[in-house]
Design a protein around this motif. Structure first.
Motif, PDB file in Angstrom:
ATOM      1  N   VAL A 169       0.838  -1.380  -0.215  1.00  0.00           N
ATOM      2  CA  VAL A 169       0.114   0.069   0.180  1.00  0.00           C
ATOM      3  C   VAL A 169       1.284   1.361  -0.059  1.00  0.00           C
ATOM      4  N   PRO A 170       0.835   2.188  -0.546  1.00  0.00           N
ATOM      5  CA  PRO A 170       1.684   3.743  -0.629  1.00  0.00           C
ATOM      6  C   PRO A 170       1.646   4.446   0.420  1.00  0.00           C
ATOM      7  N   VAL A 171       2.027   4.652   0.818  1.00  0.00           N
ATOM      8  CA  VAL A 171       2.480   5.254   2.041  1.00  0.00           C
ATOM      9  C   VAL A 171       1.351   6.210   2.352  1.00  0.00           C
ATOM     10  N   THR A 172       0.631   6.060   3.699  1.00  0.00           N
ATOM     11  CA  THR A 172      -0.783   6.699   3.604  1.00  0.00           C
ATOM     12  C   THR A 172      -1.096   7.809   4.816  1.00  0.00           C
ATOM     13  N   TYR A 173      -1.749   8.459   4.952  1.00  0.00           N
ATOM     14  CA  TYR A 173      -2.245   9.603   6.032  1.00  0.00           C
ATOM     15  C   TYR A 173      -3.180   9.934   5.906  1.00  0.00           C
ATOM     16  N   MET A 174      -4.126   9.534   7.540  1.00  0.00           N
ATOM     17  CA  MET A 174      -4.783  10.248   7.680  1.00  0.00           C
ATOM     18  C   MET A 174      -5.157  12.233   7.834  1.00  0.00           C
ATOM     19  N   LEU A 175      -5.643  12.704   6.772  1.00  0.00           N
ATOM     20  CA  LEU A 175      -5.585  13.703   7.383  1.00  0.00           C
ATOM     21  C   LEU A 175      -7.092  14.706   7.799  1.00  0.00           C
ATOM     22  N   PRO A 176      -7.752  15.387   8.976  1.00  0.00           N
ATOM     23  CA  PRO A 176      -7.007  15.547   9.419  1.00  0.00           C
ATOM     24  C   PRO A 176      -5.432  15.454  10.406  1.00  0.00           C
ATOM     25  N   ALA A 177      -6.263  14.268  11.082  1.00  0.00           N
ATOM     26  CA  ALA A 177      -5.278  13.892  12.098  1.00  0.00           C
ATOM     27  C   ALA A 177      -4.035  13.865  12.006  1.00  0.00           C
ATOM     28  N   ASP A 178      -3.547  13.225  10.786  1.00  0.00           N
ATOM     29  CA  ASP A 178      -1.852  12.616  10.666  1.00  0.00           C
ATOM     30  C   ASP A 178      -1.168  13.416  10.587  1.00  0.00           C
ATOM     31  N   TYR A 179      -1.717  15.215  10.404  1.00  0.00           N
ATOM     32  CA  TYR A 179      -1.432  16.275   8.828  1.00  0.00           C
ATOM     33  C   TYR A 179      -0.165  16.256   9.523  1.00  0.00           C
ATOM     34  N   ASN A 180       0.507  16.179  10.715  1.00  0.00           N
ATOM     35  CA  ASN A 180       2.187  17.007  11.587  1.00  0.00           C
ATOM     36  C   ASN A 180       2.955  15.553  10.863  1.00  0.00           C
ATOM     37  N   LEU A 181       2.611  14.223  10.694  1.00  0.00           N
ATOM     38  CA  LEU A 181       3.443  13.197  10.521  1.00  0.00           C
ATOM     39  C   LEU A 181       3.762  12.923   9.109  1.00  0.00           C
ATOM     40  N   PHE A 182       2.191  14.262   7.690  1.00  0.00           N
ATOM     41  CA  PHE A 182       2.152  13.077   6.714  1.00  0.00           C
ATOM     42  C   PHE A 182       3.267  15.042   6.486  1.00  0.00           C
ATOM     43  N   VAL A 183       3.745  16.053   7.137  1.00  0.00           N
ATOM     44  CA  VAL A 183       4.433  16.953   6.399  1.00  0.00           C
ATOM     45  C   VAL A 183       5.935  16.858   6.947  1.00  0.00           C
ATOM     46  N   GLU A 184       5.855  15.967   8.441  1.00  0.00           N
ATOM     47  CA  GLU A 184       7.409  15.603   8.231  1.00  0.00           C
ATOM     48  C   GLU A 184       7.801  14.503   6.887  1.00  0.00           C
ATOM     49  N   GLU A 185       7.160  13.549   6.918  1.00  0.00           N
ATOM     50  CA  GLU A 185       6.611  12.839   5.830  1.00  0.00           C
ATOM     51  C   GLU A 185       7.626  13.417   4.263  1.00  0.00           C
ATOM     52  N   PHE A 186       6.236  14.523   3.818  1.00  0.00           N
ATOM     53  CA  PHE A 186       6.730  15.334   2.749  1.00  0.00           C
ATOM     54  C   PHE A 186       7.694  16.342   2.443  1.00  0.00           C
ATOM     55  N   ARG A 187       8.218  16.692   4.097  1.00  0.00           N
ATOM     56  CA  ARG A 187       9.788  17.442   3.386  1.00  0.00           C
ATOM     57  C   ARG A 187      10.806  16.890   3.248  1.00  0.00           C
ATOM     58  N   LYS A 188      10.722  15.301   3.472  1.00  0.00           N
ATOM     59  CA  LYS A 188      11.743  14.465   3.263  1.00  0.00           C
ATOM     60  C   LYS A 188      12.274  14.145   2.060  1.00  0.00           C
TER      61      LYS A 188
END
Lengths: 461, 423
Positions: B110-129
Motif C-alpha cells: 500500500v503506498p505510504v498513506t496518512y489520514m487528514l487532518p489527524a496525521d497532518y503533522n506526520l504527513f508534513v514530516e514525510e513530505f519534507r523528506k
C-alpha cells in the motif's frame, strides 16, 4: 547509409515537386490489374479534387514543429476525416478477382475445373488434403503443438517445458533456419518476439534505426494525401478493436513512415503486380515524369492497419516494430491484396479455400450456394487480413507463427475452411447470406490449432 | 420441497435482475419475507445498525458484511493493514521481514498513506523528506474518483492544517476526512497510457477465510497519454482511470470502453517482458489480495448471513510491482460496453451460484463449501481450512517470488495446492 538517406529525401522532395498541382494518370491496361489500378487512381484523384487537397505538399515550419511535438500521440486531435473514404475495401477487391479470366485457358480445357462452382474462375494449381497433410506434417496429431499441448489440463513436462528449452537454444545459437523449423510447432509467448526477428532476419543495427528516423523526418516535412487515408483506416478499425486500441499511436508511427519508404518498391520485383505509376498531366508515358504514388507504391485499403496491430503486442520500440512490419509485408502481406498466380497469392488462397470446401464438405458448399451465400464472400475478408481483428490475439499469433514457419499463407485458406467445417451444423440450417454471416460473425472464441488439426488430420475424407 | 427464493434489491441494474429472473426467483419487497437481498451499502448500514437492528433468520442472506468498511473505506483499510503488519512483526513472523531501509519485504503493497487532518503533522514530516514528490488526496467515503486531486506543494492542503491547529475539538465528519497517499508517478504504461486493474474477489467467510478470484478481471486505460509533468497534475484524464471520469473525455470510445482483459495484459507482458516476471507479478497480486483480507479478518463481523463481492483496484508500477489502491464494496454494475454487460452478467451469475447453492432457499448454516463445478469463472484464491490441513512448514516456502510449484504463475484448480499454502 548517409548517401541513401539523402537519396530518400531527394526522392520524396522530387515527388512532391512533380506532383504539385497535378493529378495521377494510369498507363493503359496491363492485364486484369490495369482497370483496377485505374479505378483506384480515379478514386484518389476525385478525393483530391473534391476536397481540394494536394496529393503531396511540403509542410510549413510551424506545422512541422507541431507534428514533431505530437509524434507520440497522433491519435488525439486528429484532422477532420469525415470527407475521406477508404480507397477500396476487401469486398471491392473480391469483385475484381471474381471477374478474372485467364485468356490462355479455354473453358473446355480443364475438366475438373469445369465443375468448380466457386466464385474464382482462374484454374490455378492448389493443394488437396493429402498434399496439405504432407506440407503441414508438423501439425499432425502425434506432434506436440503450442495452442493445444500447452493447455492447463496438460502437464508441462509432456511437451511444453522441452519445447521452451529448445526454443531458448535456437535463440542462443541465432540459427534462423532452425527457428523457422521450430516455430512450426508454435512459439512460447516469451520467445516469440525474438524468434520472429530471427526468422525475418531483423536485427537492430544503428543504420536501421537511422533509416527509421529518416523516414520519420520525411513524415514531418511532407504531408501526403495518403496520410489521411491511413488516419481514417486506423480510426475505423484498430481504434475500435478490443485488443489493439491501446496501440493506436504506434500504428500512425509505423504506417506514415511506411508509405514513404521507397525501399518497399523493391518487392515489386517479385510481385507480378506493379505499383500504381502515374504521370504528370500531359506527359503520359514519359518515364522521367513518372512517379510512384505513394512513394512506397502501396495504397492502403480499408483494414490495412490491422496488419500492423498484432505486432504491437510483441514490439514496443518503434524502429524495431517498423522493421518487423515492413519485412512481414514484403514477404507475406502484399500477396493478400495483389493479383498473381503465386500459391500464396490471394487468388490461389481463394481457390484453395473453395476447392477444399467443395471437395470435402460438398453438402455444406452446395447448400450455401443454393441460398446465395457463396462461402468465399464470407471468408474473403478473413484471408485478406490474415485473420487479424477476427481471432483473439493469442490465437492469431499462433497462426502467424505457422505462416512464418512454413513460409506460406496457405494456412489461411485451410483455417477458413476449417472454420466452416466447425460451424457446419449451424450453417446447414441458415437460409440466407445474412444468416450465414451471423453464424460466422464472431470468431473470437475459436482455438485455431485444434481446428486446423481436426480438419487436416482427423476428418474422414 | 423448497419454495422459490424470494429476492429484494434496491439496486436497479439489469445484470442483477436478469440473473434473479432466470433462476425463477420471486421478487418481493423488503417488508415481506425475503430470502435474498442484494443491498446497497446504505441499506446494509440500516439492517445491521444498533437502532433498527433486524434479526436475520436462517433462510436469509445478504450481499455485504456488516462492517465491510474496515476494508472498503480508504482510511480504515490502511489502518487495518498497518495494524496487521505490526502484529506480525511482534510475533516475529517471517512475513514481516524488512529490508535494510526498513521497508517490509512482503507486506509493502500500500503506498505510504496518512489520514487528514489527524496525521497532518506526520504527513508534513514525510513530505519534507522528498519535497518534489506528488501526493494524491482522496475523500474517505466517496467513490468513482469524486473529489480526488493531486498535490505537490504543502500550500495546496493548507485547509487541513488549519483545522488541526485551530480547533481543539475536531469534528470529524466523514465528508471531510481525507487520506493522502504517495502518488505512484511511475505507473507501468502501455501504449503510453496509464491503466489500473479491476479484479473481483468473492468472500464467503472471513473466519475461516474463504475467498475466490474472478478470472475475468480487466484493465481500465486512460484516454490521454500519461505524463508526470507538473503542468498536467490537474488533468484527471491523465491520472484517474475511473470509467466514471474517463467516459467524459473527448476520446472515450464506446465500443471497447478503454478496457482490456487481464488475459490481454498477461499476453502483452509475457511477450514483451518474459514469462517469469509476469508470473511473479500475478502471484504478487494474488498475494496482496489475500493479505489484505487476512488483515481485516480479525475485525470483521463474520456474520453467517453474509457474503461479499469486492472490486479490487490495483496499479502496477514500471518495476512491475503491484500496489493496492483500494477495495470497493459496491463495484459498479453499470455496463459501459456490450462486453462489459456480458462480463458483469456472468460475474453476478457465478457469484449467485456460489452464494446461493443450487439456487434454492438458503440455509446460512451450510458449510459454505461449494463443489468445484459451480465456480464458473471463479477460482479458489485462498481457503484457510484447506491451507491449515497442509501443515505449517509450507509457510516459509510460499512467499511470493519463490517458486510456487510447477505452474505457480497460473491460477487454476489443479494449482490449488499452490495457493492454499499461504498462511
Amino acid at each position: 547509409m548517409l548517401q541513401e538517406e539523402s537519396d530518400l529525401s531527394l526522392i520524396i522532395a522530387q515527388i512532391v515537386q512533380k506532383l504539385k498541382g497535378s493529378n495521377l494518370y494510369a498507363q493503359l491496361e496491363r492485364q486484369a490489374w490495369g482497370s483496377w489500378e485505374k479505378r483506384i487512381l480515379k478514386s484518389l484523384n476525385s478525393m483530391c479534387t473534391e476536397l481540394s487537397i494536394p496529393l503531396a505538399r511540403k509542410r510549413p515550419v510551424g506545422e512541422q514543429k507541431e507534428l514533431l511535438n505530437k509524434w507520440n500521440e497522433m491519435g488525439t486531435d486528429e484532422p477532420d476525416l469525415s470527407l475521406f473514404r477508404p480507397v477500396y475495401a476487401p469486398k471491392d477487391f473480391l469483385e475484381v478477382l471474381i471477374n478474372l479470366r485467364n485468356p490462355n485457358y479455354e473453358n473446355g480445357d480443364s475438366l475438373s475445373f469445369r465443375t468448380h462452382l466457386g466464385l474464382i474462375q482462374v484454374p490455378l494449381k492448389v493443394k488437396d488434403i493429402p498434399e496439405l497433410k504432407e506440407f503441414f506434417v508438423e501439425l499432425g496429431l502425434t506432434t506436440g503443438q503450442l495452442g493445444i499441448d500447452d493447455s492447463t489440463q496438460v502437464p508441462p513436462e509432456l511437451f511444453e517445458n522441452e519445447h521452451v528449452r529448445i526454443g531458448q537454444k535456437v535463440l542462443t545459437e541465432q540459427d534462423s533456419a532452425a527457428a523457422q523449423q521450430y516455430i512450426r510447432q508454435g512459439s512460447p509467448t516469451a520467445l516469440r518476439a525474438e524468434l520472429w526477428a530471427l526468422i525475418l532476419n531483423i536485427s537492430s543495427h544503428p543504420e536501421d534505426i537511422l533509416y527509421y528516423e529518416q523516414l520519420k523526418t520525411n513524415v514531418i516535412q511532407h504531408d501526403l494525401l495518403v496520410d489521411s487515408l491511413i488516419y481514417k483506416d486506423v480510426k475505423l478499425t484498430a481504434s475500435n478493436d478490443d485488443y489493439y486500441f491501446v496501440f493506436e499511436d504506434y500504428l500512425y508511427q509505423v504506417l506514415l513512415c511506411f508509405s514513404r519508404d521507397t525501399s518497399v518498391l523493391s518487392h515489386f520485383a517479385y510481385n507480378s503486380a506493379s505499383p500504381p505509376k502515374s504521370y504528370i498531366r500531359g506527359k503520359l508515358g514519359l518515364e522521367e515524369y513518372a512517379v510512384f504514388y505513394p512513394p512506397n507504391g502501396v495504397i492502403p485499403f480499408h483494414g490495412f492497419s490491422m496488419y500492423v496491430a498484432p505486432l504491437c503486442f510483441l514490439y514496443h520500440e518503434p524502429s524495431k516494430l517498423y522493421q518487423i512490419f515492413r519485412e512481414m509485408y514484403v514477404r507475406f502481406f502484399f500477396r493478400l491484396h495483389s493479383i498473381s498466380s503465386h500459391p500464396s497469392g490471394i487468388v490461389s488462397l481463394c481457390l484453395l479455400f473453395e476447392t477444399l470446401l467443395q471437395t470435402y464438405l460438398p453438402q455444406l458448399f452446395y447448400h450455401l450456394r443454393e441460398i446465395g451465400a457463396q462461402p468465399l464472400r464470407i471468408s474473403f475478408k478473413w484471408m485478406v487480413r490474415a485473420f487479424s481483428g477476427y481471432l483473439a490475439t493469442d490465437q492469431l499469433l499462433l497462426l502467424w507463427d505457422r505462416i512464418l514457419g512454413y513460409n506460406s499463407l496457405e494456412i489461411l485458406a485451410v483455417l477458413a475452411a476449417a472454420v466452416f467445417a466447425f460451424r457446419a451444423v449451424n450453417l446447414m440450417e441458415v437460409t440466407s447470406l445474412a444468416a450465414a454471416e451471423a453464424v460466422l460473425a464472431d470468431l473470437s472464441t475459436l482455438k485455431v490449432m485444434p481446428l486446423l488439426q481436426i480438419f487436416l488430420f482427423a476428418t474422414v475424407t | 420441497m423448497a419454495g422459490k427464493v424470494k429476492w429484494v434489491t434496491d439496486i436497479e441494474k439489469s445484470v442483477l435482475i436478469n440473473n434473479f429472473e432466470k433462476r425463477g426467483w420471486v421478487q418481493v419487497t423488503e417488508n415481506e419475507d425475503w430470502n435474498f437481498y442484494w443491498m446497497s451499502v446504505q441499506t446494509i448500514r440500516n439492517v445491521f445498525s444498533v437502532e433498527t437492528g433486524y434479526r436475520l433468520s436462517d433462510d436469509q442472506i445478504v450481499n455485504h458484511f456488516p462492517n465491510h468498511y474496515e476494508l472498503t473505506r480508504k482510511d480504515l483499510m490502511v489502518k487495518n493493514i498497518k495494524r496487521y503488519r505490526k502484529e506480525l512483526e511482534k510475533e516475529g513472523s517471517p512475513l514481516a521481514e524488512k529490508d535494510e531501509s526498513g521497508k517490509y519485504l512482503y507486506l509493502d503493497f500500500v503506498p505510504v498513506t496518512y489520514m487528514l487532518p489527524a496525521d497532518y503533522n506526520l504527513f508534513v514530516e514525510e513530505f519534507r523528506k522528498s519535497p518534489s514528490s506528488t501526493w494524491i488526496m482522496k475523500p474517505c467515503g466517496k467513490a468513482q474518483g469524486k473529489g480526488i486531486f493531486l498535490i505537490n506543494k504543502l500550500s495546496q492542503i493548507k485547509k487541513w492544517s488549519r483545522d488541526s491547529k485551530t480547533s481543539s475539538f475536531m469534528t470529524q465528519s466523514t465528508k471531510e476526512a481525507y487520506v493522502i497517499s504517495l502518488y505512484i508517478n511511475n505507473p507501468l504504461l502501455i501504449g503510453g497510457r496509464k491503466f489500473d486493474l479491476r479484479l473481483y474477489v468473492l468472500v464467503s467467510t472471513y473466519r475461516p477465510l474463504r475467498c475466490y478470484m474472478y478470472k475475468l478481471g480487466f484493465c481500465r486505460f486512460c484516454t490521454v497519454k500519461y505524463t508526470p509533468s507538473t503542468s498536467e497534475l490537474d488533468n484527471m484524464f491523465v491520472h484517474l482511470t475511473n470509467v466514471a471520469i474517463q467516459k467524459h473525455g473527448e476520446d472515450y470510445n464506446h465500443i471497447h470502453g478503454g478496457k482490456w482483459t487481464v488475459n490481454n495484459l498477461r499476453l502483452y507482458l509475457e511477450s514483451t517482458r518474459g514469462k517469469e516476471v509476469t508470473g511473479k507479478l500475478f502471484d504478487e497480486i494474488h498475494w496482496i489480495i489475500v493479505q489484505s483480507l487476512k488483515a481485516v479478518a480479525p475485525v470483521m463481523n463474520n456474520d453467517k448471513h453474509c457474503f461479499e463481492c469486492y472490486g479490487y483496484d490495483i496499479i502496477i508500477d514500471d518495476k512491475l510491482k503491484p500496489w493496492l489502491i483500494e477495495v470497493n464494496a459496491s463495484p459498479s454494475l453499470t455496463s459501459s460496453t456490450a462486453n462489459d454487460r456480458i462480463l458483469k452478467y456472468n460475474l453476478i451469475n457465478d457469484t449467485l451460484n456460489i452464494a446461493v447453492p443450487n439456487g434454492e432457499i438458503p440455509d446460512c448454516k451450510w458449510n459454505k463449501s461449494p463443489p468445484r463445478e459451480v465456480l464458473g469463472n471463479y477460482e479458489i484464491l485462498y481457503d484457510e481450512e484447506l491451507a491449515q490441513g497442509d501443515g505449517a512448514d509450507r509457510e516459509l516456502r510460499s512467499r511470493p517470488g519463490q517458486s510456487l510449484g510447477p505452474k505457480g504463475s497460473r491460477l487454476r484448480d489443479a494449482g490449488r495446492t499452490v495457493l492454499t499454502t499461504w498462511k
